[in-house]
Scaffold this motif. Structure first.
Motif, PDB file in Angstrom:
ATOM      1  N   ASP A 186     -20.378   3.247 -10.700  1.00  0.00           N
ATOM      2  CA  ASP A 186     -21.552   3.639 -11.489  1.00  0.00           C
ATOM      3  C   ASP A 186     -21.288   4.854 -12.376  1.00  0.00           C
ATOM      4  O   ASP A 186     -22.189   5.315 -13.086  1.00  0.00           O
ATOM      5  CB  ASP A 186     -22.727   3.978 -10.554  1.00  0.00           C
ATOM      6  CG  ASP A 186     -23.161   2.779  -9.735  1.00  0.00           C
ATOM      7  OD1 ASP A 186     -23.019   1.643 -10.251  1.00  0.00           O
ATOM      8  OD2 ASP A 186     -23.630   2.954  -8.595  1.00  0.00           O
ATOM      9  N   LEU A 187     -20.057   5.394 -12.300  1.00  0.00           N
ATOM     10  CA  LEU A 187     -19.819   6.687 -12.957  1.00  0.00           C
ATOM     11  C   LEU A 187     -20.024   6.632 -14.477  1.00  0.00           C
ATOM     12  O   LEU A 187     -20.801   7.414 -15.035  1.00  0.00           O
ATOM     13  CB  LEU A 187     -18.396   7.185 -12.624  1.00  0.00           C
ATOM     14  CG  LEU A 187     -18.025   8.545 -13.207  1.00  0.00           C
ATOM     15  CD1 LEU A 187     -18.921   9.657 -12.675  1.00  0.00           C
ATOM     16  CD2 LEU A 187     -16.559   8.878 -12.888  1.00  0.00           C
ATOM     17  N   LEU A 188     -19.332   5.704 -15.141  1.00  0.00           N
ATOM     18  CA  LEU A 188     -19.465   5.675 -16.606  1.00  0.00           C
ATOM     19  C   LEU A 188     -20.872   5.247 -17.024  1.00  0.00           C
ATOM     20  O   LEU A 188     -21.461   5.870 -17.921  1.00  0.00           O
ATOM     21  CB  LEU A 188     -18.377   4.800 -17.237  1.00  0.00           C
ATOM     22  CG  LEU A 188     -16.968   5.421 -17.151  1.00  0.00           C
ATOM     23  CD1 LEU A 188     -15.926   4.521 -17.789  1.00  0.00           C
ATOM     24  CD2 LEU A 188     -16.916   6.815 -17.771  1.00  0.00           C
ATOM     25  N   PRO A 189     -21.479   4.218 -16.353  1.00  0.00           N
ATOM     26  CA  PRO A 189     -22.862   3.898 -16.719  1.00  0.00           C
ATOM     27  C   PRO A 189     -23.815   5.084 -16.539  1.00  0.00           C
ATOM     28  O   PRO A 189     -24.716   5.298 -17.362  1.00  0.00           O
ATOM     29  CB  PRO A 189     -23.237   2.754 -15.759  1.00  0.00           C
ATOM     30  CG  PRO A 189     -21.925   2.117 -15.421  1.00  0.00           C
ATOM     31  CD  PRO A 189     -20.910   3.218 -15.436  1.00  0.00           C
ATOM     32  N   THR A 190     -23.616   5.893 -15.489  1.00  0.00           N
ATOM     33  CA  THR A 190     -24.488   7.057 -15.282  1.00  0.00           C
ATOM     34  C   THR A 190     -24.320   8.053 -16.430  1.00  0.00           C
ATOM     35  O   THR A 190     -25.302   8.584 -16.966  1.00  0.00           O
ATOM     36  CB  THR A 190     -24.158   7.750 -13.933  1.00  0.00           C
ATOM     37  OG1 THR A 190     -24.316   6.791 -12.902  1.00  0.00           O
ATOM     38  CG2 THR A 190     -25.056   8.945 -13.665  1.00  0.00           C
ATOM     39  N   CYS A 191     -23.063   8.282 -16.814  1.00  0.00           N
ATOM     40  CA  CYS A 191     -22.814   9.208 -17.932  1.00  0.00           C
ATOM     41  C   CYS A 191     -23.402   8.650 -19.230  1.00  0.00           C
ATOM     42  O   CYS A 191     -23.964   9.390 -20.048  1.00  0.00           O
ATOM     43  CB  CYS A 191     -21.313   9.450 -18.103  1.00  0.00           C
ATOM     44  SG  CYS A 191     -20.607  10.332 -16.715  1.00  0.00           S
TER      45      CYS A 191
END
Ligand code: CAA
Length: 255
Positions: A186-191
């Motif tokens: 989920d890291l890039l979608p969260t950013c």
């Protein structure tokens, strides 16, 4: 660029440090490439937010490249630090467009300092952060003593730097070192979600806000800077659009 991957989508540019076999350690050529990439993005109309991350699933950046500087003398050490400050770390901190560090694993030494230069930090749950330099007989040399202290306060900064410990994401969130954490996938979608919220706002006002927030941390007169930059907002296209849209009860459109 040999050490970076750069992509752009919907006004968000993602820079990926691509030396996964070395855990994305920052050698001098990577630092130069990063400086060049940021300079190129300064006036790029397709870039409103930058996401900075590391290749692979293990490491954001595991520090300055120890192999490269292990034989340096005093002067070379000073030059390494000074040129890093001037050509990359200050450039990112003062960058007129928001920079989000997507911390995808180890963020150690110069790697955490890179994330500290960014405006917002999001980490994946597997991340381990820290400034382990004193364990190598050196101190943080890319702004870590100043930026960590500004971010988490003197007491925590003393603890983190003097113990050289690895900091997990819960501790990091609790101390304010990171803004939030999530699963790795989920890291890039969260950013990107954060970036999309930013992109709805006035880019010119955003760059002025970054300048003013940074001014408060540089022994400059942050209030005076704020007053001057506030005044400069008036009569800009964005200010006219923003206030007009409010008065017309519609959403503003910025470009
Ligand atoms: N510099 C150079 N190479 C590095 C590196 C670094 N900072 N961190 C990792 N690597 C390299 C390793 O040497 C290794 O390369 P080889 O396969 O060629 O030997 C490869 O990346 C994989 O690393 P490990 O085998 O060590 O992986 P691990 O999973 O066993 O350990 C780790 C991971 C705990 C992050 C460990 O690599 C480590 O402790 N790295 C160093 C962290 C550190 O001390 N960083 C601070 C550097 S000093 C600094 O940054 C100064 C400054 O402020 C300017």
């Amino acid at each position: 660029m040999n050490n970076l991957l750069i992509s752009n989508r919907e006004l968000i540019t993602t820079i990926t440090i691509n030396r996964p076999k070395q855990l994305n350690a920052l050698n001098i050529s990577t630092i130069k490439e990063l400086g060049k990439a940021f300079n190129n993005l300064q006036n790029d109309k397709n870039t409103r937010v930058i996401v900075l991350t590391g290749a692979g699933e293990k490491s954001f950046v595991a520090g300055a490249d120890i192999k490269e500087f292990s034989n340096y003398d005093n002067k070379q050490g000073t030059d390494l630090s000074r040129s890093g400050h001037l050509n990359l770390f200050n450039l990112i901190e003062d960058f007129p467009k928001p920079v989000i560090a997507a911390i995808n694993g180890y963020a150690l030494g110069g790697g955490l300092e890179l994330a500290l230069s960014a405006h917002i930090r999001v980490a994946s749950k597997n991340s381990k952060l820290g400034l382990p330099e004193v364990s190598l007989g050196v101190i943080p040399g890319y702004g870590g003593t100043q930026r960590l202290t500004n971010l988490v306060g003197k007491g925590r900064a003393m603890e983190y730097i003097l113990t050289a410990k690895m900091i997990g994401v819960e501790d990091a969130k609790h101390s304010g070192l990171i803004n939030e954490y999530c699963e790795l996938e989920d890291l890039l979608p969260t950013c990107e979600n954060i970036a999309r919220k930013i992109i709805k706002n006035s880019p010119r006002a955003i760059s002025k806000a970054i300048k003013c927030i940074n001014a408060s941390l540089k022994n400059e007169s942050g209030f005076e800077t704020e007053i001057e930059e506030f005044g400069k907002c008036f009569q800009t296209d964005d200010f006219v659009e923003g206030t007009t849209a409010f008065l017309e009860k519609r959403k503003p459109k910025y470009n």
